[in-house]
Design a protein around this motif. Sequence first.
Motif, PDB file in Angstrom:
ATOM      1  N   ILE A  18      48.185  27.692  44.172  1.00  0.00           N
ATOM      2  CA  ILE A  18      46.824  27.656  43.651  1.00  0.00           C
ATOM      3  C   ILE A  18      46.835  28.424  42.338  1.00  0.00           C
ATOM      4  CG2 ILE A  18      44.429  28.334  43.996  1.00  0.00           C
ATOM      5  CD1 ILE A  18      44.910  28.026  47.001  1.00  0.00           C
ATOM      6  N   ALA A  19      46.426  27.736  41.286  1.00  0.00           N
ATOM      7  CA  ALA A  19      46.381  28.347  39.953  1.00  0.00           C
ATOM      8  C   ALA A  19      44.948  28.339  39.457  1.00  0.00           C
ATOM      9  CB  ALA A  19      47.279  27.563  38.992  1.00  0.00           C
ATOM     10  N   ILE A  20      44.645  29.238  38.543  1.00  0.00           N
ATOM     11  CA  ILE A  20      43.313  29.278  37.948  1.00  0.00           C
ATOM     12  C   ILE A  20      43.435  28.970  36.459  1.00  0.00           C
ATOM     13  CG2 ILE A  20      43.349  31.773  37.496  1.00  0.00           C
ATOM     14  CD1 ILE A  20      40.288  31.658  38.356  1.00  0.00           C
ATOM     15  N   ARG A  21      42.450  28.239  35.945  1.00  0.00           N
ATOM     16  CA  ARG A  21      42.428  27.885  34.519  1.00  0.00           C
ATOM     17  C   ARG A  21      42.033  29.112  33.705  1.00  0.00           C
ATOM     18  NH1 ARG A  21      38.510  24.411  32.830  1.00  0.00           N
ATOM     19  NH2 ARG A  21      39.872  23.637  31.202  1.00  0.00           N
ATOM     20  N   THR A  22      42.803  29.421  32.682  1.00  0.00           N
ATOM     21  CA  THR A  22      42.472  30.586  31.863  1.00  0.00           C
ATOM     22  C   THR A  22      41.133  30.421  31.165  1.00  0.00           C
ATOM     23  OG1 THR A  22      43.802  29.689  30.029  1.00  0.00           O
ATOM     24  CG2 THR A  22      44.872  31.310  31.493  1.00  0.00           C
ATOM     25  N   LEU A  35      42.402  39.281  39.981  1.00  0.00           N
ATOM     26  CA  LEU A  35      41.847  38.484  41.080  1.00  0.00           C
ATOM     27  C   LEU A  35      42.900  38.116  42.126  1.00  0.00           C
ATOM     28  CD1 LEU A  35      39.522  36.132  39.009  1.00  0.00           C
ATOM     29  CD2 LEU A  35      38.791  37.875  40.677  1.00  0.00           C
ATOM     30  N   GLY A  36      44.164  38.440  41.848  1.00  0.00           N
ATOM     31  CA  GLY A  36      45.223  38.192  42.815  1.00  0.00           C
ATOM     32  C   GLY A  36      45.971  36.878  42.661  1.00  0.00           C
ATOM     33  N   PHE A  37      45.725  36.161  41.572  1.00  0.00           N
ATOM     34  CA  PHE A  37      46.448  34.911  41.357  1.00  0.00           C
ATOM     35  C   PHE A  37      47.880  35.186  40.940  1.00  0.00           C
ATOM     36  CE2 PHE A  37      42.107  33.446  41.049  1.00  0.00           C
ATOM     37  CZ  PHE A  37      42.156  32.212  41.679  1.00  0.00           C
ATOM     38  N   GLN A  38      48.775  34.277  41.306  1.00  0.00           N
ATOM     39  CA  GLN A  38      50.172  34.362  40.889  1.00  0.00           C
ATOM     40  C   GLN A  38      50.515  33.276  39.878  1.00  0.00           C
ATOM     41  OE1 GLN A  38      52.208  34.099  44.632  1.00  0.00           O
ATOM     42  NE2 GLN A  38      52.112  36.314  44.951  1.00  0.00           N
ATOM     43  N   HIS A  39      49.690  32.216  39.839  1.00  0.00           N
ATOM     44  CA  HIS A  39      49.913  31.087  38.931  1.00  0.00           C
ATOM     45  C   HIS A  39      48.650  30.826  38.116  1.00  0.00           C
ATOM     46  CE1 HIS A  39      52.948  30.465  42.054  1.00  0.00           C
ATOM     47  NE2 HIS A  39      53.653  29.897  41.092  1.00  0.00           N
ATOM     48  N   VAL A  40      48.864  30.380  36.877  1.00  0.00           N
ATOM     49  CA  VAL A  40      47.740  30.048  36.003  1.00  0.00           C
ATOM     50  C   VAL A  40      47.987  28.716  35.308  1.00  0.00           C
ATOM     51  CG1 VAL A  40      46.993  32.422  35.538  1.00  0.00           C
ATOM     52  CG2 VAL A  40      48.714  31.374  34.076  1.00  0.00           C
ATOM     53  N   GLU A  41      46.887  28.096  34.908  1.00  0.00           N
ATOM     54  CA  GLU A  41      46.955  26.975  33.982  1.00  0.00           C
ATOM     55  C   GLU A  41      46.443  27.527  32.666  1.00  0.00           C
ATOM     56  OE1 GLU A  41      45.765  22.527  34.254  1.00  0.00           O
ATOM     57  OE2 GLU A  41      43.981  23.608  33.557  1.00  0.00           O
ATOM     58  N   VAL A  42      47.306  27.564  31.677  1.00  0.00           N
ATOM     59  CA  VAL A  42      46.914  28.086  30.366  1.00  0.00           C
ATOM     60  C   VAL A  42      46.293  26.954  29.556  1.00  0.00           C
ATOM     61  CG1 VAL A  42      47.747  29.079  28.199  1.00  0.00           C
ATOM     62  CG2 VAL A  42      48.660  29.903  30.372  1.00  0.00           C
ATOM     63  N   ASN A  43      45.083  27.196  29.114  1.00  0.00           N
ATOM     64  CA  ASN A  43      44.378  26.241  28.266  1.00  0.00           C
ATOM     65  C   ASN A  43      44.530  26.710  26.829  1.00  0.00           C
ATOM     66  OD1 ASN A  43      42.317  26.759  30.881  1.00  0.00           O
ATOM     67  ND2 ASN A  43      43.088  24.705  30.565  1.00  0.00           N
ATOM     68  N   LEU A  44      45.334  26.002  26.040  1.00  0.00           N
ATOM     69  CA  LEU A  44      45.547  26.392  24.662  1.00  0.00           C
ATOM     70  C   LEU A  44      44.228  26.272  23.903  1.00  0.00           C
ATOM     71  CD1 LEU A  44      48.974  24.664  23.866  1.00  0.00           C
ATOM     72  CD2 LEU A  44      48.540  26.892  24.890  1.00  0.00           C
TER      73      LEU A  44
END
Length: 134
Positions: free
Chosen positions: A3-7, A24-33
């Motif tokens: 589960i990733a969160i959008r920056t 927030l405890g996330f380990q994965h992210v989706e980086v929005n350039l």
Amino acid sequence: MHIAIRTASLSQDTPTALARAAALGFQHVEVNLLNHEFGYGYKRKAHVRFYRELKRQLDNLGLAVWSFTSVPLTQEQMFFERARKDILMGAAGAGGILDAKVFTVKPADIFTSEINFESYLTDKNSPPMIEGYD
């Protein structure tokens, strides 16, 4: 499953968004350039130093980039194939620096024209993508 969160959902400042994602405890992210961070302009090159610093921050926070999205194109860039190609290649480079697994694009980013995109959808022609983006 990861589960990733959008920056972009956390802040319009990517370093701030990464800090919030980690808090927030996330380990994965989706980086929005983002355009103001990407730096495409007169020199037609991405702001590579920014993405190297972002990679250091990701490592320090223990975050991994699962996916990333290209910068939103301006109306002028959308209709200028060379600009779109430069931006896509720069974005791909930024994604490589960030060690992203998936590069997410929109049809307007990769198709050579609106007419060719419509033809692709209606006539099932092969995708008329920008040369060099494959």
